[in-house]
Design an enzyme around this catalytic site. Structure first.
Site, PDB file in Angstrom:
ATOM      1  N   SER A 211     -28.545  22.314  -7.029  1.00  0.00           N
ATOM      2  CA  SER A 211     -29.538  23.241  -7.599  1.00  0.00           C
ATOM      3  C   SER A 211     -29.278  23.486  -9.086  1.00  0.00           C
ATOM      4  CB  SER A 211     -29.558  24.567  -6.834  1.00  0.00           C
ATOM      5  OG  SER A 211     -28.275  25.141  -6.790  1.00  0.00           O
TER       6      SER A 211
ATOM      7  N   HIS B  40     -27.113  21.092   0.947  1.00  0.00           N
ATOM      8  CA  HIS B  40     -26.817  22.088  -0.102  1.00  0.00           C
ATOM      9  C   HIS B  40     -27.149  23.481   0.450  1.00  0.00           C
ATOM     10  CE1 HIS B  40     -26.149  23.837  -3.920  1.00  0.00           C
ATOM     11  NE2 HIS B  40     -27.322  23.621  -4.495  1.00  0.00           N
TER      12      HIS B  40
ATOM     13  N   HIS C 255     -15.698  21.730   1.292  1.00  0.00           N
ATOM     14  CA  HIS C 255     -16.465  21.837   0.046  1.00  0.00           C
ATOM     15  C   HIS C 255     -16.119  20.646  -0.837  1.00  0.00           C
ATOM     16  CE1 HIS C 255     -17.821  23.312  -3.855  1.00  0.00           C
ATOM     17  NE2 HIS C 255     -18.671  24.027  -3.135  1.00  0.00           N
TER      18      HIS C 255
ATOM     19  N   ARG D 118     -15.819  33.526  -2.030  1.00  0.00           N
ATOM     20  CA  ARG D 118     -17.095  34.144  -1.639  1.00  0.00           C
ATOM     21  C   ARG D 118     -17.104  34.406  -0.139  1.00  0.00           C
ATOM     22  NH1 ARG D 118     -21.084  29.691  -3.932  1.00  0.00           N
ATOM     23  NH2 ARG D 118     -19.566  28.435  -2.785  1.00  0.00           N
TER      24      ARG D 118
ATOM     25  N   ASP E  31     -21.181  29.735   3.000  1.00  0.00           N
ATOM     26  CA  ASP E  31     -22.209  29.718   4.035  1.00  0.00           C
ATOM     27  C   ASP E  31     -21.678  30.128   5.405  1.00  0.00           C
ATOM     28  OD1 ASP E  31     -24.098  28.750   2.209  1.00  0.00           O
ATOM     29  OD2 ASP E  31     -23.351  26.706   2.494  1.00  0.00           O
TER      30      ASP E  31
END
Ligand SMILES: Nc1ncnc2c1ncn2[C@@H]1O[C@H](COP(=O)(O)OP(=O)(O)O)[C@@H](O)[C@H]1O
Ligand SMILES: CC(=O)OP(=O)(O)O
Ligand SMILES: [Mg+2]
Length: 885
Positions: free
Chosen positions: A686, A716, A762, A771, A817
């Protein structure tokens, strides 16, 4: 050694050199400890210096020939040297200079060699001012060596003028190619006077409309609407507009070729218009004081008619612009402000300027006007438009801006390096400043985000230029065939200033880790989650904002948040099965019709200005995204029933509210969610897609839509939707009370069937994603017993071991995620197809901030090289041959 706690300010006007020495006090207050003026410079017979130093010091006056500004600074230095015992120059930590014209530089900047040469080159545009400004700079650099010198430009305040005010009706190319436009001057004075007038009127600056008359040897006027300049009388140079001491002001431009055709050279005409016209040209002397008697004195009938004429021409011009500015401001004028030599000192002139203007609500109180000394309100009680005399303080304004500029430099480690010389000369300076500024610390003081960005740009441009020049030819790393055909993995090939990903530690936004920011960023409530607006400030400026700065971003976004009707219509007309991400892209593209960058570009805009409409578009888009997302959500899942915005909520919380979740829990969750998903350096799909498309100068709407179509990919952003599906699958098959063993079996089964465990691993990260950790912290605080959270926690215990055992993965740890869905589900946002939209809203903060910087830094269009398989083989073969030779 005495403390370095003073700022020196030099204001070299066309006929004068004013100076003030300020001492920095508690809370960054600046107190003038010495001030003075050299007047009638150039008129050696009449020139003099007046100066005052120290508490209650008496003004001293020296009649002394001052042939130019260098001579004036010598007199000033020796005056201050003897007034302050010891060497006062050692107490000065920075010098602020008024500079009239800087062409495209409009924010305060440190005076580097390059800045000096820009000021010099702009001398043709300010022939009476830039040369003395430069003399002041050079002389001051010799007197105050080793400390930063900052230039504050007269043009800065007028950058808010709309194009219809700053454009000349000349061929458009002259603007595009030569930046021929109106700039306006005396901006430092107008900035100060606007703030001061608003304060005296008891109104916020954003609601204050003024006509300001800065009438000195150089005279100009400014229409101020909502605290900002919307028009001013001076133009490309300080020659346009009012009549002045030696300048003609507005004339028919045809006079110039006419004079040329009668034998005058361009240089002679320039001198005529700038130095031999105005009061001097009409009546033989540049100073109004020499003509007052003729116009207002008792025996005026017999006085020199030219003096009288000159005064009348001057007055008429001021009145003409008063009328014009009343029209520009739709008659809504809070006050007319009079300032500078003539405006502050001449009561009869003030009376003439506004004579007979009662029709416009302007009533002068003759008594008050005649008696006014210094600051005064000279209007009658019932005058709708106040008439304020306000002595200008360009020096204080320059000192404040110098201090601010200097502090920005001091907080910036790279800047610190640049300033090493200065800091060596002043050990402990930064600590001293930090202490003087109080708990707010050392930082940018403005709450205007655009101004804060603008202030950073020149240095960052210099930095990039220096990197290119010094290191342009150096190698950053070799590219292997595997990388070239393997998704360009790990190839350093792009600049991305807003964040950097460390494989071990995770993302750092402008150098700050997530745990760090959870602590430092402003919050909506004490002890709560950070608000994403604070992060936006940080991403754009590189500085952690104060509460006030973050609040001003909230307000700025709220002002821009209204969604046009046609976008609602586009959204409600989409096929009901359209994926929410497709709807998001559609809505963003529908907004593109309003792109300010696209419009400015098609009309022609200088490339140094690209970043400004890009900033505007980016803020407009960011502001509207929560409404777009909430509308998609309500249309898709809640029968199209939209929810009114709550004007009291901040940007992130308002998204949750408009989706239909207004309890404190989901509001806080959304603030956190929107903060942590914002940016993850530039190489992810992105970010890179936005960057790539933006490099073609596609506007922010177009390039953000490109980024979002990329985010919609399952490898993604869509992964967060996949995680939820998988977790629900686990629960369906093994139930909520699952043991570690059962869970291990399920994970192994997933892997053996050739699938991946979504949310783990990742491309760059090699440790648990911070995160993930911060969302886990949120869950521990808000939903410790929630079964889905317990399941996710157990996966955290089980999966990394299993993935390690497979021996195939470089990173067995969970990423962002793996956790976000849990928080959303807990608060009832169970529609996982929508999750990527929430991710996309947050991502706008990062990719659009970088977009602003990409344009500010003038990054070029991206054009990497591609190869065919044969070309790969040929290159490999060529290399092997060359090695063997
Ligand atoms: N008492 C006064 N009455 C009328 N005009 C004055 C008075 N004092 C100063 N002036 C005018 O103000 C001018 C100087 O204004 P100033 O703002 O200091 O100039 P500069 O443009 O050099 O900064 C003088 O040239 C003179 O015309
Ligand atoms: C821009 C300008 O005219 O400045 P001053 O009034 O100081 O001459
Ligand atoms: Mg002046």
């Amino acid at each position: 050694m005495s403390a370095r706690n003073k700022v020196m300010v030099l204001n070299a006007g066309s006929s004068s050199l004013k100076y003030k020495l300020f001492q920095l006090g508690e809370g960054s207050t600046l107190r003038a400890v010495a001030s003075g003026i050299c007047e009638r410079i150039g008129d050696a017979a009449a020139s003099f210096h007046r100066g005052k130093a120290g508490e209650g010091g008496q003004e001293q006056r020296q009649e002394t020939p001052l042939k130019d500004h260098t001579a004036a600074l010598e007199v000033v230095s020796s005056f201050l040297g003897s007034a302050f015992k010891g060497d006062f120059t050692k107490e000065v930590f920075g010098v602020g200079h008024r500079v009239v014209h800087g062409r495209e530089i409009s924010e305060p900047v440190l005076i580097s060699d390059q800045v000096r040469s820009t000021i010099q080159k702009a001398s043709d545009l300010a022939p009476l001012h830039n040369p003395p400004n430069l003399m002041g700079i050079d002389a001051a650099k010799a007197t105050f060596p080793g400390v930063p010198h900052v230039a504050v430009f007269d043009t800065a305040f007028h950058q808010t003028m709309p194009p219809e005010a700053f454009m000349y009706a000349l061929p458009y190319e002259l603007y595009v190619e030569r930046a021929v436009r109106r700039y306006g001057f005396h901006g430092t004075s107008y900035k100060y006077l606007t703030a001061e007038a608003a304060r005296q009127l008891g109104k916020p600056q954003e609601e204050t409309n003024l006509i300001i008359c800065h009438l000195g040897a150089g005279s100009s006027m400014c229409a101020v609407k909502g605290g900002k300049s919307v028009d001013t009388t001076m133009g490309l140079t300080p020659l346009e507009g009012l009549m002045m001491g030696t300048r003609c002001g507005d004339i028919d431009p045809a006079i110039i070729p006419y004079l040329a055709s009668h034998g005058m050279s361009v240089k002679e005409i320039d001198t005529l218009l700038n130095k031999k016209s105005g009061f001097l040209g009409l009546a033989g002397n540049a100073d109004l004081r020499n003509h007052l008697e003729a116009r207002f004195g008792a025996g005026s009938a017999t006085a020199d008619p030219r003096s009288k004429l000159a005064v009348d021409v001057y007055v008429r011009r001021v009145r003409k612009y008063l009328g014009a500015y009343f029209a520009h401001l739709d008659g809504q004028v809070d006050a007319i402000v009079f300032s500078a030599g003539i405006g502050e000192n001449s009561a009869p002139m003030r009376a003439e300027f506004v004579r007979g203007m009662e029709f416009a609500g302007v009533k002068l109180d003759g008594g008050k006007n005649a008696a006014a000394k210094g600051a005064a309100d000279v209007s009658t009680q019932d005058s709708r438009v106040k008439l304020l005399v306000i002595p200008t303080d360009e020096e204080l304004s320059i000192a404040q801006q110098t201090l601010e500029r200097f502090l920005q430099q001091a907080v910036n480690m790279r800047g610190l390096q640049k300033l090493r010389g200065a800091l060596q000369a002043a050990p402990g300076l930064r600590e001293h400043l930090a202490e003087a500024l109080g708990p707010a610390g050392v930082r940018t003081l403005t709450t205007d985000l655009k101004a804060a960005v603008a202030a950073k740009i020149p240095e960052e441009q210099d930095r990039l230029k220096a990197i290119k020049k010094e290191h342009g030819g150096k190698v950053l790393g070799a590219v292997t065939v595997e990388q070239a055909i393997g998704g360009m993995r790990g190839i350093p090939s792009m600049l991305w200033e807003t964040s950097l990903l460390d494989p071990e530690e995770g993302i750092r936004f402008r150098g700050h880790s997530i745990p760090d920011l959870q602590e430092k960023l402003p919050k909506a409530k004490a002890g709560g989650e950070p608000i994403p607006e604070g992060l936006l400030w940080l991403l754009l400026t590189g500085e952690v904002p104060t509460q006030d700065q973050a609040k001003s971003v909230t307000e700025m976004l709220r002002e821009r948040s209204k969604l046009p009707d046609h976008v609602y219509k586009v959204l409600s007309d989409t096929h009901p099965d359209t994926h929410p991400m497709t709807q998001l892209c559609t809505a963003v593209l529908a907004l593109q019709v309003d792109s300010k960058f696209a419009k400015a570009y098609s009309q022609g805009i200088h490339k140094t200005k690209y970043w400004e409409p890009v900033f505007e578009d980016s803020m407009d888009l960011i502001a509207k995204l929560p409404t777009i997302a909430a509308t998609i959500y309500r249309n898709t899942y809640k029968g199209g029933k939209l929810i009114e915005d709550d004007a009291g909520l901040d940007w992130g919380a308002s998204l949750s509210h408009k989706m239909g979740y207004s309890d404190e829990g989901p509001l806080e969750m959304m603030r956190l969610y929107q903060t942590i998903h914002a940016d993850h350096e530039g190489g992810n799909v992105s970010a890179h897609a936005t960057h790539l498309v933006g490099s073609a100068l596609s506007d922010p709407y177009l390039c953000f839509a490109a980024g979002m179509t990329g985010l919609a990919g399952p490898l993604h952003g869509l992964a967060n939707q996949e995680v939820l599906r998988w977790l629900n699958n686990v629960r369906e098959q093994v139930g909520d009370d699952v043991t570690k063993e059962q869970l291990s079996e399920f994970v192994w089964a997933t892997l053996k069937s050739g699938k991946v465990v979504p949310g783990f691993g990742h491309a760059v990260l090699r440790k648990t994603d911070p995160r993930y950790t911060c969302q886990r912290g949120f869950a521990q605080r808000h939903m410790p017993d929630y079964p889905l959270f317990k399941l996710v926690s157990m996966l955290y215990e089980v999966v990394p071991d299993i993935l390690t055992q497979t021996g195939k993965v470089k990173n067995p740890y969970p990423n962002v995620d793996a956790h976000s869905g849990v928080l959303l589900q807990f608060y009832g946002m169970t529609e996982e197809n929508f999750y990527t939209v929430l991710f996309g809203v947050s991502r706008s903060l990062g990719v659009l901030s970088q977009g602003v910087w990409s344009r500010a830094l003038g990054l070029p269009i991206e054009r990497p090289k591609s190869l065919t398989m044969q070309a790969v083989l040929d290159r490999v073969a060529a290399q092997e041959t060359s090695v063997s030779i």
